[in-house]
Design an enzyme around this catalytic site. Structure first.
Site, PDB file in Angstrom:
ATOM      1  CB  SER A 202      -0.862  -0.077   0.951  1.00 36.40           C
ATOM      2  OG  SER A 202      -1.238   1.308   1.353  1.00 36.40           O
TER       3      SER A 202
ATOM      4  CG  HIS B 182      -4.413  -0.443  -2.275  1.00 40.62           C
ATOM      5  ND1 HIS B 182      -5.212  -1.849  -3.192  1.00 40.62           N
ATOM      6  CD2 HIS B 182      -4.861  -0.073  -1.159  1.00 40.62           C
ATOM      7  CE1 HIS B 182      -6.227  -1.658  -2.302  1.00 40.62           C
ATOM      8  NE2 HIS B 182      -5.936  -0.143  -0.915  1.00 40.62           N
TER       9      HIS B 182
ATOM     10  CG  ASP C 223      -5.212   3.441   0.094  1.00 35.95           C
ATOM     11  OD1 ASP C 223      -6.136   2.370   0.393  1.00 35.95           O
ATOM     12  OD2 ASP C 223      -4.473   2.869   0.976  1.00 35.95           O
TER      13      ASP C 223
ATOM     14  CG  MET D 228      -8.010   7.726   1.020  1.00 38.99           C
ATOM     15  SD  MET D 228      -7.562   8.263   2.327  1.00 38.99           S
ATOM     16  CE  MET D 228      -6.833   6.519   2.961  1.00 38.99           C
TER      17      MET D 228
ATOM     18  CG  HIS E 134      -8.590   1.082  -2.404  1.00 36.75           C
ATOM     19  ND1 HIS E 134      -8.941   0.748  -0.425  1.00 36.75           N
ATOM     20  CD2 HIS E 134     -10.848   1.008  -2.252  1.00 36.75           C
ATOM     21  CE1 HIS E 134     -10.520   0.569   0.161  1.00 36.75           C
ATOM     22  NE2 HIS E 134     -11.220   0.731  -0.096  1.00 36.75           N
TER      23      HIS E 134
ATOM     24  CG  MET F 242     -11.755   4.070   0.593  1.00 36.21           C
ATOM     25  SD  MET F 242     -10.579   4.077   1.643  1.00 36.21           S
ATOM     26  CE  MET F 242      -8.300   4.003   0.977  1.00 36.21           C
TER      27      MET F 242
ATOM     28  CG  MET G 153     -12.702  -1.772   3.302  1.00 40.60           C
ATOM     29  SD  MET G 153     -10.239  -1.600   2.658  1.00 40.60           S
ATOM     30  CE  MET G 153      -9.973  -0.039   4.094  1.00 40.60           C
TER      31      MET G 153
ATOM     32  CG  ASP H 265      -6.544  -2.558   2.707  1.00 43.01           C
ATOM     33  OD1 ASP H 265      -5.656  -1.928   2.613  1.00 43.01           O
ATOM     34  OD2 ASP H 265      -7.079  -1.309   1.247  1.00 43.01           O
TER      35      ASP H 265
END
Length: 223
Positions: free
Chosen positions: A10, A33, A35, A37, A66, A68, A137, A175
């Protein structure tokens, strides 16, 4: 059918001031990975499409984005168009999960659906046939460094049963809080793809950490 564990470090645990170098440090991984956000769906803000496009240009491994974020129907296809291998949206943020999956696939990416720790898998079983990955998650989304929530593992086991029975065709991903102390129980439950943050980026040698996690998971899968 034998499974081989896949490790996705990540980037949230990396040094954001040295992103290109940090991406290169995990060249032995299976996916990277990333993220995304938006400070709306989750109370944190990380990076967006322009940075992902820059990461895509230098990454030695496929990107696992990913998202979010709110309104994934609008924003998710852009990450697929940028070249990400897999783009995951949150079930809780989607008004039409099937449409997102179709649009992601049409743009050239695998389509992933993520569920929070408290979200029942059963609520989305009817749409999972449209997806390529299921991200369970094992922490509340929004921040790195949280402790693993083992209570989500029954959802992993259920998804594994459906995949093994041929009712679903997807990768089961997890994750949150994955490290040497938790990866074996996740593997035993049926995970294929393991997202690991500080367990990789906090190690002196990320390549060694990736290999060790992969070996642990493989041994647990074999029983």
């Amino acid at each position: 059918m034998s499974r081989e564990p896949l490790i996705a470090p990540s980037l949230l645990s990396a040094d954001f001031a040295r992103l290109a170098d940090e991406v290169a440090r995990v060249a032995d991984a299976d996916w990277l990975h990333v993220d995304v956000m938006d400070a709306h769906f989750v109370p944190n803000l990380t990076l967006g499409l322009p940075v992902v496009e820059a990461i895509q240009r230098v990454s030695p491994v496929p990107l696992d984005c990913h998202l979010m974020i709110e309104d994934p129907e609008r924003w998710a296809p852009g990450y697929a168009e940028a070249g990400a291998r897999n783009v995951t949206v949150h079930a809780e943020a989607c008004t039409d999960p099937r449409k997102v999956a179709r649009d992601l696939r049409a743009a050239g990416a695998l389509a992933g659906l993520a569920i929070k720790p408290g979200t029942p898998l059963e609520d989305y079983l009817d749409v999972l046939a449209d997806f390529d990955t299921l991200l369970v998650m094992s922490v509340e989304p929004g921040f790195g460094g949280q402790s693993f929530i083992a209570d989500v593992l029954p959802k992993v086991r259920r998804a594994r049963e459906l995949v093994d029975a041929g009712e679903l065709r997807l990768l089961v991903e997890i994750d949150g809080g994955i490290n040497a102390g938790t990866i074996e129980q996740a593997a035993e439950a049926g995970v294929d793809m393991f997202v690991a943050g500080s367990a990789v980026y906090g190690a002196d040698d990320p390549a060694t950490a990736i290999a060790a996690l992969r070996a642990q998971a493989a041994a647990a899968m074999r029983g």
